[in-house]
Write an enzyme that holds these catalytic residues in place. Structure first.
Site, mmCIF file in Angstrom:
data_model
loop_
_atom_site.group_PDB
_atom_site.id
_atom_site.type_symbol
_atom_site.label_atom_id
_atom_site.label_comp_id
_atom_site.label_asym_id
_atom_site.label_seq_id
_atom_site.Cartn_x
_atom_site.Cartn_y
_atom_site.Cartn_z
ATOM 1 N N HIS A 93 0.870 -1.177 0.000
ATOM 2 C CA HIS A 93 0.000 0.000 0.000
ATOM 3 C C HIS A 93 0.912 1.233 0.000
ATOM 4 O O HIS A 93 1.776 1.366 0.860
ATOM 5 C CB HIS A 93 -0.900 0.005 1.239
ATOM 6 C CG HIS A 93 -1.933 -1.076 1.208
ATOM 7 N ND1 HIS A 93 -3.047 -1.006 0.421
ATOM 8 C CD2 HIS A 93 -2.007 -2.277 1.856
ATOM 9 C CE1 HIS A 93 -3.788 -2.102 0.594
ATOM 10 N NE2 HIS A 93 -3.172 -2.893 1.454
ATOM 11 N N HIS B 60 -0.479 -6.471 -5.466
ATOM 12 C CA HIS B 60 -0.490 -7.763 -4.782
ATOM 13 C C HIS B 60 0.220 -8.775 -5.667
ATOM 14 O O HIS B 60 0.051 -8.773 -6.888
ATOM 15 C CB HIS B 60 -1.934 -8.201 -4.534
ATOM 16 C CG HIS B 60 -2.107 -9.692 -4.524
ATOM 17 N ND1 HIS B 60 -2.536 -10.401 -5.623
ATOM 18 C CD2 HIS B 60 -1.869 -10.610 -3.560
ATOM 19 C CE1 HIS B 60 -2.563 -11.690 -5.326
ATOM 20 N NE2 HIS B 60 -2.173 -11.856 -4.098
ATOM 21 N N ASN C 65 1.455 -13.114 -5.356
ATOM 22 C CA ASN C 65 1.506 -14.313 -4.529
ATOM 23 C C ASN C 65 1.790 -15.490 -5.437
ATOM 24 O O ASN C 65 1.172 -15.633 -6.488
ATOM 25 C CB ASN C 65 0.147 -14.494 -3.821
ATOM 26 C CG ASN C 65 -0.087 -15.923 -3.327
ATOM 27 O OD1 ASN C 65 -1.002 -16.591 -3.769
ATOM 28 N ND2 ASN C 65 0.751 -16.382 -2.433
ATOM 29 N N THR C 66 2.771 -16.322 -5.056
ATOM 30 C CA THR C 66 2.940 -17.597 -5.757
ATOM 31 C C THR C 66 3.184 -18.675 -4.716
ATOM 32 O O THR C 66 3.681 -18.401 -3.624
ATOM 33 C CB THR C 66 4.092 -17.572 -6.780
ATOM 34 O OG1 THR C 66 5.274 -17.032 -6.165
ATOM 35 C CG2 THR C 66 3.752 -16.720 -7.999
ATOM 36 N N HIS D 187 -20.524 -7.675 -4.590
ATOM 37 C CA HIS D 187 -21.563 -6.841 -3.974
ATOM 38 C C HIS D 187 -21.456 -5.383 -4.418
ATOM 39 O O HIS D 187 -22.414 -4.627 -4.276
ATOM 40 C CB HIS D 187 -21.553 -6.975 -2.439
ATOM 41 C CG HIS D 187 -20.309 -6.489 -1.767
ATOM 42 N ND1 HIS D 187 -19.281 -7.321 -1.396
ATOM 43 C CD2 HIS D 187 -19.928 -5.254 -1.371
ATOM 44 C CE1 HIS D 187 -18.327 -6.612 -0.814
ATOM 45 N NE2 HIS D 187 -18.681 -5.360 -0.782
ATOM 46 N N GLY E 101 -5.156 -22.179 10.603
ATOM 47 C CA GLY E 101 -4.456 -21.737 11.803
ATOM 48 C C GLY E 101 -3.156 -21.022 11.506
ATOM 49 O O GLY E 101 -2.191 -21.120 12.262
#
Lengths: 288, 288
Positions: free
Chosen positions: A112, A122, A124-125, A185, A271
């Site tokens: 950010h 963002h 991610n791998t 939404h 978790g």
């Protein structure tokens, strides 16, 4: 490779790459802070989820920097193993209540930015094993104030990363990103897309090598293009109205991550470390 | 009453109460703004969800005030009818893919306060019909900086509201609130509780009268106790550190509402008004 394959050496190789990539990215981002006259640096916090009998184990390192250009950036690497809760197991590729075991290693990054003209991002791998083994990942650009030039550069980088592997992948994975990074939404996209891929399955060693090479190419593409976009925009003037636009946009981003994001759900259900999972949330957000 | 009961006159009576309560609450909150020297007032925005054939219908009014004491308070009343999506129907009391019809009327309120010493609060009561008919609702106090005196006053008000109806209700509903208003991934409560009740079923007219009277008592209790707590704290001095505590606490509040809150999910799944549903989100929040 069949279902009896011992995936642990492959998980280790993937992990080594993710940790190397993390270090290179953190260095690149700290370099940008230097150019902006800041001495901000990442701070590293290890965490683990070992149980006494090691049936659930592994852990990771959460790296966070709060700087002048990067208002808040988190880079998490984690390598975990265990068993899924029975109800959750049925929702995961190759897992079931009877075969709930898994390993997962990956890198996850969310940045950010202080300046509303610089896009958030963002990436991610990851490599997962259950009774199956596969890679997944993606990256998407999230500008509060979009610039066509940045969107094109970002997409071009991932198009180029896909090209050597399969001429159809960029189109397919860019479409998948458009579908995935969408806020139903609100009826709006969370950003300007990128790529998203999952279940890139490894049933034979050649597939593992190819899919791992592709996953490395995705990381390299990110490392090349995002700092370039940041440097292009970080000096732009911005007004209080621009900042307000950014803070409201971040509200939408938080909604997406908390209501829809599968990675967030995966982390909370297995978790994982809450601070690492929710590191993606913006430093500050407003809702009007 | 049996399953052939026409619930519409009962829905209308419940709706009339919710709208009356809304107006009384808004007036009470505007009075507090006057005492603080502000001329802030609620602005009212009607919305509707009628389809052309009226198979899905109804709507509501969203009331929002941004004041000196109430940084952002939203009070929504809505009365809607329609059919649940097949997969969602199975999760709702008395509904199924074969009998997906429903009506719902209710009031929902969330107040985020400027002064970190003044607790935020949530209150919601509702009457629903499917093949069954029932009331539900609750209220919980959410102080960024808790005071035992406020917690006790809040609980005492709802204990008194429950007492004439069933001596066991307060204990049961307070426990339900403790279980419901809990953030599992953080392992913390979102506030200091209150009451939560649901499926207060109306199988005979006498039950409807009693449950409606109880629901009114919950509204009256809220209207009596919350302004009293606000007046007690609104003059307190606060520091930047107190504000930071509040903003971080609001991050937890947003997490709860977006990840776990059933009312939010119900609204998003039934095509409710997004601005009304997400009015519960804080005006500003931070994540460290």
């Amino acid at each position: 490779m069949d279902q009896m394959t011992d995936w642990s050496p492959f998980t280790q190789r993937a992990r080594d790459w993710f940790e190397t990539l993390r270090t290179r990215i953190c260095t690149a981002f700290e370099d940008i802070e230097r150019e902006a006259g800041s001495d901000a640096a990442f701070s590293y916090t290890p965490w683990d989820r070992h149980t006494e009998d090691d049936s659930e184990g592994g852990g990771g390192v959460r790296a966070v920097m709060k700087g002048r250009v990067f208002e808040k950036v988190g880079v998490n690497v984690s390598t975990v193993h265990g068993t899924f809760a029975p109800q959750f197991a049925g929702t995961i590729n190759g897992a079931s209540a009877d075969a709930p075991g898994f390993t997962a290693t990956g890198i996850s990054l969310v940045a950010h930015m202080a300046n509303p003209h610089v896009p958030a991002v963002h990436m991610n791998t990851r490599f997962l094993t259950t009774s199956k083994a596969w890679f997944g990942g993606g990256a998407d650009l999230n500008p509060p104030i979009p610039y066509a030039e940045d969107t094109e550069a970002f997409h071009a980088a991932f198009r180029a990363a896909c090209a050597p592997f399969d001429p159809g992948w960029y189109e397919r994975y860019a479409k998948w990103a458009d579908e995935y990074f969408f806020i139903p939404h609100r009826g709006v996209s969370r950003g300007v897309g990128g790529i998203f891929y999952d279940h890139l399955e490894c049933a034979a060693e050649a597939q593992w090598d190819r899919n791992f090479a592709f996953t490395r190419a995705v990381g390299e593409a990110f490392l090349e293009v995002f700092p370039r976009i940041v440097r292009r925009r970080m000096g732009a003037e911005w007004t209080p109205a621009d900042k307000q636009t950014q803070l409201e946009w971040r509200g939408r981003y938080a909604e997406f991550n908390l209501v829809y994001d599968r990675g967030t759900l995966f982390g909370l259900k297995t978790g994982g470390n809450v601070d690492a999972i929710l590191m993606s949330l913006p430093p500050e957000a407003v809702w009007s």
